[in-house]
Design a protein around this motif. Sequence first.
Motif, PDB file in Angstrom:
ATOM      1  N   TYR A  48      36.305  29.501  45.456  1.00 11.40           N
ATOM      2  CA  TYR A  48      36.898  29.738  44.143  1.00 11.40           C
ATOM      3  C   TYR A  48      35.873  30.423  43.245  1.00 11.40           C
ATOM      4  CZ  TYR A  48      38.487  28.782  39.378  1.00 11.40           C
ATOM      5  OH  TYR A  48      38.861  28.901  38.066  1.00 11.40           O
ATOM      6  N   ILE A  49      36.270  31.555  42.697  1.00  9.88           N
ATOM      7  CA  ILE A  49      35.407  32.291  41.775  1.00  9.88           C
ATOM      8  C   ILE A  49      35.995  32.162  40.372  1.00  9.88           C
ATOM      9  CG2 ILE A  49      34.420  34.534  41.168  1.00  9.88           C
ATOM     10  CD1 ILE A  49      33.437  33.536  43.859  1.00  9.88           C
ATOM     11  N   LYS A  50      35.260  31.520  39.490  1.00 14.08           N
ATOM     12  CA  LYS A  50      35.700  31.421  38.110  1.00 14.08           C
ATOM     13  C   LYS A  50      35.332  32.704  37.388  1.00 14.08           C
ATOM     14  CE  LYS A  50      35.336  28.664  33.902  1.00 14.08           C
ATOM     15  NZ  LYS A  50      34.685  27.503  33.237  1.00 14.08           N
ATOM     16  N   GLY A  51      36.333  33.380  36.843  1.00 18.22           N
ATOM     17  CA  GLY A  51      36.022  34.631  36.174  1.00 18.22           C
ATOM     18  C   GLY A  51      37.235  35.297  35.571  1.00 18.22           C
ATOM     19  N   ARG A  52      37.013  36.472  35.039  1.00 22.62           N
ATOM     20  CA  ARG A  52      38.078  37.272  34.427  1.00 22.62           C
ATOM     21  C   ARG A  52      38.794  38.072  35.516  1.00 22.62           C
ATOM     22  NH1 ARG A  52      34.475  40.419  30.121  1.00 22.62           N
ATOM     23  NH2 ARG A  52      36.467  41.414  29.534  1.00 22.62           N
ATOM     24  N   GLU A  53      40.101  38.295  35.308  1.00 22.56           N
ATOM     25  CA  GLU A  53      40.924  38.982  36.312  1.00 22.56           C
ATOM     26  C   GLU A  53      41.189  40.423  35.880  1.00 22.56           C
ATOM     27  OE1 GLU A  53      44.227  36.565  37.986  1.00 22.56           O
ATOM     28  OE2 GLU A  53      43.605  35.063  36.528  1.00 22.56           O
ATOM     29  N   PHE A  54      41.065  41.330  36.847  1.00 24.91           N
ATOM     30  CA  PHE A  54      41.261  42.749  36.579  1.00 24.91           C
ATOM     31  C   PHE A  54      42.059  43.405  37.715  1.00 24.91           C
ATOM     32  CE2 PHE A  54      37.435  41.508  34.386  1.00 24.91           C
ATOM     33  CZ  PHE A  54      37.473  42.184  33.184  1.00 24.91           C
ATOM     34  N   SER A  55      42.576  44.572  37.398  1.00 24.84           N
ATOM     35  CA  SER A  55      43.213  45.414  38.406  1.00 24.84           C
ATOM     36  C   SER A  55      42.762  46.841  38.171  1.00 24.84           C
ATOM     37  CB  SER A  55      44.740  45.314  38.295  1.00 24.84           C
ATOM     38  OG  SER A  55      45.364  46.289  39.098  1.00 24.84           O
ATOM     39  N   CYS A  56      42.648  47.599  39.269  1.00 27.05           N
ATOM     40  CA  CYS A  56      42.230  49.007  39.141  1.00 27.05           C
ATOM     41  C   CYS A  56      43.019  49.847  40.144  1.00 27.05           C
ATOM     42  CB  CYS A  56      40.729  49.138  39.393  1.00 27.05           C
ATOM     43  SG  CYS A  56      40.097  50.815  39.144  1.00 27.05           S
ATOM     44  N   GLY A  57      43.886  50.688  39.631  1.00 25.42           N
ATOM     45  CA  GLY A  57      44.693  51.546  40.491  1.00 25.42           C
ATOM     46  C   GLY A  57      43.882  52.707  41.050  1.00 25.42           C
ATOM     47  N   VAL A  58      44.341  53.214  42.200  1.00 22.83           N
ATOM     48  CA  VAL A  58      43.713  54.369  42.839  1.00 22.83           C
ATOM     49  C   VAL A  58      44.804  55.374  43.185  1.00 22.83           C
ATOM     50  CG1 VAL A  58      42.334  55.195  44.783  1.00 22.83           C
ATOM     51  CG2 VAL A  58      41.876  52.935  43.809  1.00 22.83           C
ATOM     52  N   LEU A  68      37.966  40.050  40.511  1.00 23.16           N
ATOM     53  CA  LEU A  68      37.452  38.994  39.649  1.00 23.16           C
ATOM     54  C   LEU A  68      36.050  39.403  39.193  1.00 23.16           C
ATOM     55  CD1 LEU A  68      38.482  35.752  41.593  1.00 23.16           C
ATOM     56  CD2 LEU A  68      39.406  36.532  39.395  1.00 23.16           C
ATOM     57  N   LEU A  69      35.744  39.108  37.939  1.00 27.45           N
ATOM     58  CA  LEU A  69      34.407  39.355  37.384  1.00 27.45           C
ATOM     59  C   LEU A  69      33.868  38.009  36.916  1.00 27.45           C
ATOM     60  CD1 LEU A  69      32.241  41.447  36.346  1.00 27.45           C
ATOM     61  CD2 LEU A  69      33.479  41.400  34.157  1.00 27.45           C
ATOM     62  N   ASP A  70      32.794  37.536  37.566  1.00 30.34           N
ATOM     63  CA  ASP A  70      32.301  36.195  37.218  1.00 30.34           C
ATOM     64  C   ASP A  70      31.390  36.229  35.984  1.00 30.34           C
ATOM     65  OD1 ASP A  70      29.723  36.933  38.001  1.00 30.34           O
ATOM     66  OD2 ASP A  70      29.721  35.726  39.829  1.00 30.34           O
ATOM     67  N   GLU A  71      30.879  35.060  35.609  1.00 26.20           N
ATOM     68  CA  GLU A  71      30.099  34.930  34.380  1.00 26.20           C
ATOM     69  C   GLU A  71      28.770  35.667  34.442  1.00 26.20           C
ATOM     70  OE1 GLU A  71      29.958  30.710  34.142  1.00 26.20           O
ATOM     71  OE2 GLU A  71      31.907  30.545  33.103  1.00 26.20           O
ATOM     72  N   GLU A  72      28.335  36.036  35.655  1.00 33.32           N
ATOM     73  CA  GLU A  72      27.085  36.782  35.807  1.00 33.32           C
ATOM     74  C   GLU A  72      27.356  38.268  36.070  1.00 33.32           C
ATOM     75  OE1 GLU A  72      24.528  34.917  38.644  1.00 33.32           O
ATOM     76  OE2 GLU A  72      24.828  32.926  37.817  1.00 33.32           O
ATOM     77  N   ASN A  73      28.583  38.687  35.758  1.00 29.74           N
ATOM     78  CA  ASN A  73      29.011  40.089  35.890  1.00 29.74           C
ATOM     79  C   ASN A  73      29.005  40.590  37.336  1.00 29.74           C
ATOM     80  OD1 ASN A  73      29.581  40.429  33.165  1.00 29.74           O
ATOM     81  ND2 ASN A  73      27.505  41.101  32.683  1.00 29.74           N
ATOM     82  N   ARG A  74      29.201  39.665  38.271  1.00 29.87           N
ATOM     83  CA  ARG A  74      29.370  40.061  39.671  1.00 29.87           C
ATOM     84  C   ARG A  74      30.846  40.315  39.931  1.00 29.87           C
ATOM     85  NH1 ARG A  74      25.691  35.186  41.982  1.00 29.87           N
ATOM     86  NH2 ARG A  74      27.283  34.115  40.742  1.00 29.87           N
ATOM     87  N   LEU A  75      31.124  41.422  40.614  1.00 28.95           N
ATOM     88  CA  LEU A  75      32.505  41.808  40.913  1.00 28.95           C
ATOM     89  C   LEU A  75      32.900  41.376  42.320  1.00 28.95           C
ATOM     90  CD1 LEU A  75      32.793  45.424  39.482  1.00 28.95           C
ATOM     91  CD2 LEU A  75      34.277  43.499  38.884  1.00 28.95           C
ATOM     92  N   TYR A  76      34.145  40.931  42.460  1.00 28.46           N
ATOM     93  CA  TYR A  76      34.683  40.546  43.758  1.00 28.46           C
ATOM     94  C   TYR A  76      36.051  41.219  43.928  1.00 28.46           C
ATOM     95  CZ  TYR A  76      31.206  36.805  43.458  1.00 28.46           C
ATOM     96  OH  TYR A  76      30.042  36.087  43.330  1.00 28.46           O
ATOM     97  N   CYS A  77      36.203  41.989  44.974  1.00 21.83           N
ATOM     98  CA  CYS A  77      37.501  42.602  45.277  1.00 21.83           C
ATOM     99  C   CYS A  77      38.304  41.622  46.128  1.00 21.83           C
ATOM    100  CB  CYS A  77      37.313  43.921  46.017  1.00 21.83           C
ATOM    101  SG  CYS A  77      38.866  44.826  46.265  1.00 21.83           S
TER     102      CYS A  77
END
Length: 358
Positions: free
Chosen positions: A222-232, A299-308
């Motif tokens: 489980y990654i606690k963080g902000r949720e994003f989407s990015c279209g291609v 997901l972008l966690d509290e340490e600004n690490r990105l997870y696809c």
Amino acid sequence: MKIIVLAGGLSPERDVSLVSSAGICRTLLEKGHDVFLMDVFMGFPCEKDRLDEVFTLPGHGLDIVDRIHTEAPDLAAVKASRPDQSDCFLGPNVIELCRMADMTFLGLHGGEGENGKLQATFDLLGIRYTGPDSLGCAIAMDKGITKHIFQETGVSTPKGVCIHKNKNKKALEELDLSLPVVIKPCSGGSSIGVYIVHTQDEYEHALAASFEQEDEVVIEEYIKGREFSCGVLDGKALPPIEIIPKSGFFDYANKYQAGATEEICPADISEEICERMKALAVRAFHVLKLNVYGRADFLLDEENRLYCLEVNTLPGMTEGSLLPKEAKAAGMEYGELCEWIIKKSLEERYKEERTEEA
């Protein structure tokens, strides 16, 4: 152009598909095309010698659309409502009408619409369709394979494994994981059947419930963080969008219940994070062998690490869906996006055919 917009089917995302496809149908009609909206499972019963009339019928098939409910549809009831009671995924005259069309716009979500089987069938039958090829769809739809490819190609993704219901080792310590974890179907969509579990009891319940839906599930940290989407679009990333549910996470109800989620596009993030996310979206798109278009979730966690997390190969296409909002932020209106998808699909997949026709 004569266009069939193919929707519905037997996926839990059936309602989403119908509403998406209605929007596609309406905007393509406004653009001057001859368009008909059809449920891939229900088909369109009609005399064979009158099929060509379908493209100019009043109503254009839009009467099959209701709305997106806050719960997934009862698929058993859908099957029971088909007049011919056939269990064939392709309803009456679907193949015939799609072959007659200049293009079949795939407005399907999840299941057979997005797992590459329909795309492969259409390839064999010479039916033109929009979106990625069958191989990319098959790879991206399987979250276990997607995770393995991401791990092998350096696409940052949450640590996790895919397990089969018959596998003996299901304890978290045996899987090199610890609570809290996320459990989700290997081939699902719209966050249906996704569980965030914090206790051993919740874990066992979620695992049992998930295996009632599919034989394979993904278990990941489980990654606690902000949720994003990015279209291609054609290998180029769109401005990312941030998704902020008012409660819980971006599950089925929050996705489709009015007012349940705030969406910010372009996302309020630094230029550095934005560029990292866009680069990661494009990389994920390519390593999964995708083309034409797709939408990556992050997901972008509290340490600004990105997870696809995954890449959606046929993302939602209502005007209020994530991808159209991102395209609009990049200067492309909804109708332009729909026509662009048709144009790019023709260029990507039917180059030789178009050269011969020219």
